[in-house]
Design a protein around this motif. Structure first.
Motif, PDB file in Angstrom:
ATOM      1  N   CYS A  33       0.835  -1.199   0.000  1.00  0.00           N
ATOM      2  CA  CYS A  33       0.000   0.000   0.000  1.00  0.00           C
ATOM      3  C   CYS A  33       0.872   1.252   0.000  1.00  0.00           C
ATOM      4  N   TYR A  52      -3.775   0.862  -4.833  1.00  0.00           N
ATOM      5  CA  TYR A  52      -3.786  -0.559  -4.557  1.00  0.00           C
ATOM      6  C   TYR A  52      -2.569  -1.194  -5.226  1.00  0.00           C
ATOM      7  N   SER A  59      -7.658   5.185  -5.190  1.00  0.00           N
ATOM      8  CA  SER A  59      -8.896   5.509  -4.490  1.00  0.00           C
ATOM      9  C   SER A  59      -8.710   6.863  -3.827  1.00  0.00           C
ATOM     10  N   TYR A 103      -3.339  -5.254   1.642  1.00  0.00           N
ATOM     11  CA  TYR A 103      -4.758  -5.132   1.944  1.00  0.00           C
ATOM     12  C   TYR A 103      -5.006  -3.966   2.881  1.00  0.00           C
ATOM     13  N   CYS A 105      -5.697  -0.768   2.398  1.00  0.00           N
ATOM     14  CA  CYS A 105      -4.903   0.430   2.119  1.00  0.00           C
ATOM     15  C   CYS A 105      -5.580   1.721   2.554  1.00  0.00           C
TER      16      CYS A 105
END
Length: 124
Positions: A33, A52, A59, A103, A105
């Motif tokens: 991340c 990601y 995002s 995972y 993040c």
């Protein structure tokens, strides 16, 4: 030791643009991340954007969506944040962060490494 070095901050007028860069050493961009956070005076640190590690997709927080674009250049091992249509409320210290997990993040707790920060000031 992992080092993250931000650059590209500065002062602009509202509506202007800036591009922040985060150069990583002893850490491979896209291996975990990576994200951008900011902290304004008297406010808590907030997530701006993250990437990601597997897909490379970004995002964004609602406050910067459609104005900011996060990207990474694996050849240069650098993370970027292109900031357009800047507003006075974007004024803050911007930090680059990285973690080894792939995972979660969006959770600030997964970021183990932080840059020193770069000041962004937007005047009206």
């Amino acid at each position: 030791q992992v080092q993250l070095v931000e650059s590209g901050g500065g002062s602009v007028q509202a509506g202007g643009s800036l591009r922040l860069s985060c150069s990583a050493s002893t850490y491979t961009v896209s291996s975990g991340c990576m994200g951008w956070f900011r902290q304004a005076p008297g406010k808590e640190r907030e997530r701006v954007a993250h990437i990601y590690p597997i897909s490379g997709a970004a995002s964004y927080s609602d406050s910067v969506k459609d104005r900011f674009t996060a990207s990474q250049d694996t050849a240069k091992n650098t993370l970027y944040l292109q900031m357009n249509s800047l507003k006075p409320e974007d004024t803050a210290i911007y930090y680059c962060a990285a973690g080894h997990t792939i995972y979660g993040c969006s959770d600030v707790s997964v970021y183990q490494y932080w840059g020193q920060g770069t000041q962004v000031t937007v005047s009206s």
